[in-house]
Design an enzyme around this catalytic site. Structure first.
Site, PDB file in Angstrom:
ATOM      1  CB  ALA A   4      54.006  68.486 123.532  1.00 41.82           C
ATOM      2  CG  HIS A   5      57.186  72.337 124.213  1.00 39.61           C
ATOM      3  ND1 HIS A   5      57.228  73.673 123.957  1.00 39.61           N
ATOM      4  CD2 HIS A   5      56.044  72.140 124.899  1.00 39.61           C
ATOM      5  CE1 HIS A   5      56.173  74.266 124.476  1.00 39.61           C
ATOM      6  NE2 HIS A   5      55.436  73.353 125.047  1.00 39.61           N
ATOM      7  CG  ASN A   6      60.471  71.801 127.803  1.00 44.08           C
ATOM      8  OD1 ASN A   6      60.157  72.606 126.929  1.00 44.08           O
ATOM      9  ND2 ASN A   6      61.658  71.809 128.393  1.00 44.08           N
TER      10      ASN A   6
END
Length: 338
Positions: A240-242
């Protein structure tokens, strides 16, 4: 091509025990061995096959002591599994095709420089201001968005999609269906609805990373989602993001990493492991298959289960659970005696 036991031993710094002139032309699992094949023995539970295998040559550990006669020629090495990996790499290099040029129909945006030794397959799309490294291989139906950087000697297999502004390092392999840089799962609840939070960051994949088929790595909300050098991701993984995955970490199929989680270097993650968001997993952590990781994990831990705990504690718990039906019967019987 055929190679003798003596030739192979010279390549892998091994010691021949048996007929050094015997030749092989293929590699086979030890339980499926046949004349003309080389096999290897790395897992002790397969030891019994060495006495019946039809393979002409078997790679074994230097300290292997047979309990029965072995008909195959043995090559003693420090690590049979690593040695057969080297041999497979050599065979793959000999068998691999090395296409070059730009096939049509495909689209390469104006101003993009295609190195002479690069390959762009049919129906591929290369966006504006893309940088392509030397000897890149872009197979059919790959999409590369604007401002993407692809390093030297990287291979993008059919159907890979790389969204705008992402960076892929040198010597990477992205298998069919990989998606790099799709939007992170960011939504803000407002008046009973969910408003999309723009995902304006990118994904940075460092050097020598391999990503399996249909794995997805989401772009950051801000900043970068980072896959460090040497990481190996299996098929069907969601990052997922980051998130950040540390160098030389390996992760098996169907694992999922929630947003803003940091996984350290040299970790080993089993299949279907789930990570909660906003946690930190240390270096050299081993995680058993199907575990759930809801909180931070210190360096050097071996954990499994849900919630993931020390592997030895989990195995004791699992053993105790097996006794519960009998314990229930005993308690129920005692209660009836009151």
């Amino acid at each position: 091509m055929q190679f003798s036991a003596d030739q192979i031993a010279a390549l892998v710094n091994g010691a021949v025990e048996g007929d050094g002139n015997v030749t092989v032309s293929t590699i086979a699992k030890i339980e499926e061995g046949k004349p003309g094949a080389i096999s290897f023995l790395a897992n002790p539970k397969y030891t019994h096959y060495i006495y019946t295998t039809g393979s002409s040559i078997v790679l074994v550990n230097r300290d292997f002591v047979p309990e029965q006669p072995v008909s195959a020629t043995l090559i003693r090495v420090d690590d049979p599994y690593a040695t057969v990996a080297r041999l497979l790499e050599m065979v793959s290099a000999m068998m691999s095709q090395h296409p070059t040029g730009v096939e049509q129909p495909s689209h390469v945006s104006d101003g993009v420089t295609v190195p002479e030794d690069a390959y762009i397959g049919a129906f591929a799309y290369v966006g504006q201001n893309v940088t392509l490294g030397k000897n890149v291989k872009i197979y059919p139906q790959v999409y590369i968005g604007n401002n993407v950087v692809i390093g030297d000697n990287t291979i993008l297999y059919p159907g890979v999609k790389i969204y705008h502004n992402c960076q892929i390092g040198n010597g990477c392999i992205l298998h069919a269906g990989v998606v790099i840089g799709a939007d992170g799962f960011g939504f803000a609840p407002v008046d009973g609805h969910y408003n999309k939070i723009p995902q304006i960051g990118n994904v940075v994949v460092e050097d020598n990373v391999e990503i399996g088929a249909n794995t997805t790595v989401d772009r950051a909300t801000m900043g970068s989602t980072v896959i460090r050098s040497g990481v190996k991701l299996d098929n069907l993984i969601q990052v997922a993001h980051n998130c950040e995955i540390g160098h030389d970490t390996v992760m098996a199929a169907q694992a999922g990493v929630a947003g803003s989680t940091k996984i350290g270097a040299n970790c080993m993650v089993g299949g279907q492991v789930g990570f909660a968001g906003h946690i930190t997993v240390g270096d050299r952590v081993n995680i058993g298959a199907q575990s759930g990781v809801p909180r931070n994990v210190a360096d050097g831990q071996t954990i499994m289960g849900y919630p993931a705990t020390d592997a030895r504690d989990f195995m004791r718990q699992a053993a105790a659970i097996k006794t519960l039906p009998e314990l229930y019967k005993r308690v129920n019987k005692l209660e009836k005696q009151k």
